[in-house]
Design an enzyme around this catalytic site. Structure first.
Site, PDB file in Angstrom:
ATOM      1  N   SER A 266       0.840  -1.190   0.000  1.00 47.95           N
ATOM      2  CA  SER A 266       0.000   0.000   0.000  1.00 47.95           C
ATOM      3  C   SER A 266       0.875   1.240   0.000  1.00 47.95           C
ATOM      4  O   SER A 266       1.819   1.346   0.786  1.00 47.95           O
ATOM      5  CB  SER A 266      -0.910   0.009   1.237  1.00 47.95           C
ATOM      6  OG  SER A 266      -1.533   1.267   1.395  1.00 47.95           O
ATOM      7  N   LYS A 267       0.559   2.165  -0.886  1.00 49.07           N
ATOM      8  CA  LYS A 267       1.280   3.439  -0.926  1.00 49.07           C
ATOM      9  C   LYS A 267       1.127   4.170   0.405  1.00 49.07           C
ATOM     10  O   LYS A 267       2.049   4.840   0.863  1.00 49.07           O
ATOM     11  CB  LYS A 267       0.731   4.286  -2.075  1.00 49.07           C
ATOM     12  CG  LYS A 267       1.458   5.607  -2.277  1.00 49.07           C
ATOM     13  CD  LYS A 267       2.814   5.439  -2.894  1.00 49.07           C
ATOM     14  CE  LYS A 267       3.401   6.769  -3.334  1.00 49.07           C
ATOM     15  NZ  LYS A 267       4.750   6.626  -3.885  1.00 49.07           N
TER      16      LYS A 267
END
Length: 497
Positions: A266-267
């Site tokens: 996940s960014k």
């Protein structure tokens, strides 16, 4: 119905047939994460392995999440990775347009056709009264209302009166829906577990689940590659295909790419996007190679493949049901292998910006510095930290001249440099071979090991114990004048210590 039969017949007649067609259909909502890149790559490889077409489609119906510049980022990423699409918004093709918001006429007419065929219905429920997958007590509440059972006359009357509506899919309440995935096999889902999802919203925009089915059919897509999170939606897609009387494409659902055994990448949690990986000094070719192996096994021990080789060996049967864990250390290994396999000229070209960021002095040859670095570099961003001494001699302690292995002390170092200085002043040329041969001969004349002479020279010209390349290479790159200057400085410090 707003379109006559000939309109639909024209759409159906335009569908390409007779060859494999895959599509990468990203939403322009930001960066290209590793999972997106893998989907694009597998979609491309399937098409090319089977001699088919790879299509790019931009799915931008969720206008609230659009990010400016995201479409250009998609184009740039595919180009850098070598994933050249055969059809798309920027290159055209026989079934365009390839941007969903430019295809709006299609969705309304096909939604109405689906209502006519009994696969959907008009829903007039007010938004606040419609339980759209609301969560209650830990369970998902499906939409329930009386709209599916309204008489045709009442539906017509309410439409004519201009009442707002959505079009919902009519899910059978009896039986089950079965679909086959080429990775996960045959899956059966009870129909009563499925919700009457919205297909066309009250503003006339289609939902993702409807638009992608219509577009896949009209674009002649034969193989659909997507993440395994869409497995639960596949039964609804199949029911749509069945209601329209369309052929269902082959499904290839890919397991997620994970940061670790428990968390998806996940960014938001700091995991890198494709662009981040490039900025971290990874080569695009290495990233593509590594991403191909995140959930796919080619068989055997070989791991390094060019994109063209991947097109030849890729096989859907090698895809795994298990999640793949993204290992940055493994990617670093791949990157180092790619760097070492490059031609010297190619490496010098990609390394030059990093070299010049640390050594802007044009008198220092970037190509010569690159030659020292190629076999010693794992990531391009490692380069500046290794070579700053070429630009400016760093401050260093005189105890660096002490080295037991080289039998060197500050006193010995001074003797060695006293011998080197006049030697360098009288060399006939400043070629690397000339420098090397002269130093070896001088060590023999002095009756010392080569390392005893080379160690203090390395410290004097670099101010570091560890350098890319040895004393000879560094002196050659620095040039005679700068080398003599640094040797003289070292001698002065040693004499006054």
């Amino acid at each position: 119905m707003t379109a006559d039969r000939s309109w639909f017949e024209a759409r159906e007649a335009a569908i390409p047939k007779g060859r494999v067609r895959t599509r990468f259909a990203p939403s322009p909502t930001g960066y290209m994460h590793v999972g997106n890149l893998r989907t694009a790559l597998y979609t491309y490889l399937i098409a090319k392995k089977m001699g088919g077409d790879f299509i790019l489609r931009i799915e931008d119906t969720d206008q609230s999440r659009l990010v400016e510049g995201a479409v250009d980022l998609i184009y740039a990423t595919l180009k850098k990775c070598g994933l050249q699409h055969d059809e798309g918004p920027d290159v055209g093709g026989p079934v365009g347009p390839y941007v969903q918001t430019e295809r709006m006429e299609l969705y309304g007419k096909y939604a109405e056709l689906l209502v006519e065929r009994g696969g959907a219905y008009y829903c007039f429920c007010e938004k606040e009264n419609a339980h759209e997958n609301a969560v209650s007590g830990g369970e998902i509440r499906k939409h329930e209302c009386g709209c599916p059972h309204l008489p045709a006359e009442e539906v017509s009357r309410r439409l004519a009166a201009g009442e707002p509506f959505v079009i919902r899919q009519r899910i059978p309440r009896e039986g089950s829906t079965t679909f086959t995935d080429l990775v996960f096999g045959t899956i059966e889902v009870p129909n009563d577990s499925l919700d009457d999802q919205i297909l066309l919203k009250s503003d006339g925009l289609p939902t993702y689940n409807f638009a992608n089915v219509v577009d896949d059919h009209l674009m002649g897509i034969t193989h659909v590659v997507r993440g395994s999170e869409y497995l639960s939606s596949a039964p609804k897609y199949n029911l749509l295909y069945q209601s329209f009387g369309w052929e269902v494409p082959a499904y290839i659902h890919c397991s997620p790419v994970m940061r670790d055994a428990h968390n998806k990448m996940s960014k938001r949690h700091g995991d890198p996007s494709y662009e981040d990986l490039l900025s971290m000094g990874y080569l695009s070719e290495a990233v593509v190679n590594y991403v191909a192996l995140l959930g796919w096994n080619p068989g055997g021990e070989r791991e390094i493949y060019s994109l063209s080789e991947l097109c030849e060996v890729f096989d859907i049967s090698g895809l795994s049901k298990s999640p793949a864990i993204f290992d940055i250390d493994k990617l670093t290994y791949f990157n180092s292998e790619y760097i070492r396999a490059m031609s010297p000229e190619a490496f010098a070209a990609v390394a030059e910006p990093y070299i010049r960021s640390a050594v802007p002095n044009e008198d220092i040859s970037a190509a010569k510095v690159a030659a020292l670095l190629q076999q010693r570099t794992e990531r391009l961003t490692d380069i500046p930290g290794k070579i700053g001494f070429f630009q400016t001699l760093p401050e260093y302690e005189l105890n660096l001249f002490s080295n037991k292995k080289s039998k060197c002390t500050p006193e010995v170092a001074l003797d060695m440099l006293l011998a080197v200085l006049p030697l360098f002043q009288t060399l006939p040329d400043w070629e690397q071979s000339t420098i090397h041969d002269a130093l070896i001969a001088e060590a023999e004349r002095l009756g010392v090991k080569n390392a005893t002479l080379m160690w203090p020279l390395r410290i004097a010209v670099s101010g570091q114990q560890v350098t890319p390349g040895g004393a000879v290479e560094i002196c050659h790159i620095l040039g005679r004048y700068e080398t003599l200057n640094r040797v003289s400085q070292a001698m002065s410090r040693l004499m006054t210590a």
